[in-house]
Enzyme design. Structure first.
Site, PDB file in Angstrom:
ATOM      1  N   HIS A 120       0.854  -1.193   0.000  1.00  0.00           N
ATOM      2  CA  HIS A 120       0.000   0.000   0.000  1.00  0.00           C
ATOM      3  C   HIS A 120       0.891   1.244   0.000  1.00  0.00           C
ATOM      4  CE1 HIS A 120      -2.181   3.230   2.320  1.00  0.00           C
ATOM      5  NE2 HIS A 120      -3.093   2.949   1.403  1.00  0.00           N
ATOM      6  N   HIS A 166       1.660  11.063  -2.342  1.00  0.00           N
ATOM      7  CA  HIS A 166       0.424  10.881  -1.581  1.00  0.00           C
ATOM      8  C   HIS A 166      -0.300  12.221  -1.549  1.00  0.00           C
ATOM      9  CE1 HIS A 166      -1.639   9.212   2.285  1.00  0.00           C
ATOM     10  NE2 HIS A 166      -2.373   9.053   1.197  1.00  0.00           N
TER      11      HIS A 166
END
Length: 586
Positions: A120, A166
């Site tokens: 992830h 991110h």
């Protein structure tokens, strides 16, 4: 002459302790007496021991001679006496996993029939809010056998190229092209089986076209193309060897905005996470977890998915270039309507959906069998809740026991959940794919993880002793005043009925603890059971120190007396720390 260690008590006084020397436990001495003559083992004696006690039915006398020769050479012994036998038992050749790991599962079934080693936010070097993005964590994950890499694609600061970052955080970006080049170079270092790239696409059509060219040029022949809009059935890992597969939502599905905030209380979740001990709190008991989900839980049908996002012009998504659309081999599907609708199994098409960990926890309490039925043909990806800012993880068993193939983890952290993940994928030669048990693939009846089933087998575990800590740790690492007080934790992680953890007693002031304690573990679903082994140092304050850990799939466990190497918090194997243990199935 015996070795001594000194520990400071105060400014003027020191305590001196004799450094213990490893000695074979009484049971080992008795076995040596049975399988030797006049205090020496011959090759036929060792062969008999390996067959009758170790369960190595196919071992030959020549195999035993090779083991003896290697042991004597390493430890500079002249004859295979008790000490040499003891050294063999503690040797690397005497592993609790198959000595020559190799792929042994059937690899010709569709991808949906395998658990897949999944990362992830694979590009992050640390926490989820302010760490750097880099290709280094991606390379490290691939070298450990991880087969699913996640990349979040955003326009760069000048809007003319693509970064991986991110979004909505203070994390620094890394160029997409750098990540792709590293993936191409390192994808098949640890395993020849396929790598899946799950993409979060936050791009304009112009940048999507640029990505299409970048991916096809960089990955070349390694890029898998299905040649059709959708797949009726997923290909097999065997047919996809040394292929890289793109998985994301088709552009037309990117039409709903993503909220950065969560319904759950982020502050409280962060507090819970930071309160974990240095090695991570105990992995949550799944039975308690299921019972705790109530009306106050998150509504998994309404909360946003990770792959949803905010975009000023949603209509741009409809105009995605055809070259970009053709990259997508595994189509991710947006959850629409109620749970029954998005778990609908289409006989003419396979897909992938994603769920946050807390949404899965709630979904399985009401629709557990529907989820298992869905995962028999389709892919289910589980990912950490958004409040795991510190890159911690969750109990992966909740996904696996319900058939989820892609249980996505933050690989840059550490703690018990990650140890379970590493343990699961030590199976099947460490290739990153583990075939699901047949009962998760049966249509009628569908497996129920919460049903109490009959015990299939009992695993008996004996913990004899440990050694090597004095070589891998400084003598004051655990306690500045005395040698450590070690104890072991041995348990099972699996379906709720099988999960348990048991402790040995603490052995005071000894670098080479001898416990000689035995435990039994009744297993109703041994196919999904993982054996957890840890060593800690007792501290009167209650904040015990971490000594080492490992996790072994019960399905791969070799019986007999074995040397169990321990790993550090991040999963790296120590040079010297091992436990001597015995494993039997009854």
């Amino acid at each position: 002459m015996s070795s001594m260690q000194s520990y400071r008590v105060c400014c003027f006084f020191q305590r001196r302790f004799k450094l213990a020397v490893a000695e074979a436990p009484a049971e080992i001495k008795a076995l040596f007496g049975t399988y030797s003559k006049n205090g020496v083992m011959a090759a036929d004696h060792l062969q008999a021991f390996m067959i009758e006690i170790q369960g190595e039915d196919k071992v030959t006398k020549e195999d035993a001679e090779a083991v003896m020769e290697a042991t004597l050479k390493e430890h500079k012994h002249n004859g295979f006496d008790l000490e040499a036998f003891f050294r063999y038992l503690f040797g690397d050749v005497n592993s609790p996993l198959p000595s020559s790991p190799k792929v042994h599962h059937d690899m010709n079934a569709p991808l949906s029939q395998y658990f897949i080693y999944t990362g992830h936010n694979s590009y992050l070097t640390g926490n989820q809010l302010s760490s750097n993005s880099s290709d280094i964590p991606i390379i490290e994950a691939l070298h450990k056998g991880v087969r699913v890499i996640e990349l979040d694609m955003w326009p760069n600061s000048t809007k003319d190229d693509v970064d991986v970052v991110h979004g909505g955080t203070l994390t620094t970006p890394v160029e997409l092209i750098k990540c792709l080049r590293s993936i191409k170079e390192h994808a098949f270092v640890a395993s020849d089986y396929p790598v899946v790239l799950t993409l979060e696409d936050h791009l304009t059509p112009g940048l999507q076209a640029k990505v299409a060219k970048m991916v096809t040029t960089t990955l070349g022949d390694a890029l898998f193309s299905c040649g059709s809009e959708s797949l009726v059935e997923f290909p097999s890992p065997e047919s996809l060897k040394r292929k890289i597969i793109i998985s994301t939502k088709p552009p037309k599905d990117y039409l709903e905005s993503k909220s950065i905030t969560e319904k759950d209380n982020g502050t409280q979740k962060m507090k819970d996470s930071s309160e974990e001990e240095a090695w991570g709190k105990e992995v949550s008991n799944l039975k308690d977890k299921f019972q705790a989900v109530d009306e106050n839980g998150a509504d998994y049908e309404k909360l946003p998915e990770e792959e949803d996002f905010k975009d000023e012009d949603h209509n741009l998504r409809k105009d995605a270039p055809s070259d970009y659309k053709h990259l997508i081999a595994i189509h991710a599907r947006k959850r629409k309507g109620g749970i029954k609708k998005w778990l609908h199994v289409d006989p003419n098409k396979v897909t992938r959906i994603s769920l946050r960990e807390q949404h899965l926890e709630k979904a399985v309490t009401t629709n557990g069998t529907d989820i298992i039925r869905f995962t028999q043909r389709n892919l289910l990806r589980i990912f950490p809740k958004g409040t795991r800012f510190d890159s911690s993880n969750y109990n992966p068993l909740i996904g696996w026991i319900h058939g989820a193939q892609m249980v996505a983890f933050n690989m840059q952290g550490y703690g018990r959940p990650l140890w379970l993940m590493q343990g699961m994928f030590r199976a099947n030669g460490g290739c990153g794919y583990v075939k699901k048990p047949d009962f998760l693939l049966e249509a009628d009846p569908v497996f129920d993880p919460n049903q109490i089933l009959p015990v299939k087998k009992i695993l008996k575990v004996k913990v004899y002793m440990g050694e090597g800590c004095s070589l891998d740790f400084d003598h004051t690492y655990f306690d500045v005043y005395s040698p450590p007080d070690f104890y072991a934790k041995v348990g099972i992680a699996g379906v709720p009925a099988d999960s348990v953890m048991k402790n040995t007693k603490s052995i005071e002031d000894n670098w080479i603890p001898t416990w000689n304690e035995e435990f039994e573990y009744p297993l109703t679903v041994p196919e999904l059971a993982l054996l957890q082994i840890e060593v800690h140092e007792y501290d009167i304050t209650g904040k015990d120190d971490f000594g080492g850990q490992t996790c072994i799939p019960v399905s791969e466990l070799t019986t007999g007396i074995r040397a169990v190497p321990l790993h550090d918090k991040k999963g790296e194997k120590y040079k010297s720390v091992k436990l001597l243990m015995r494993f039997e199935f009854v």
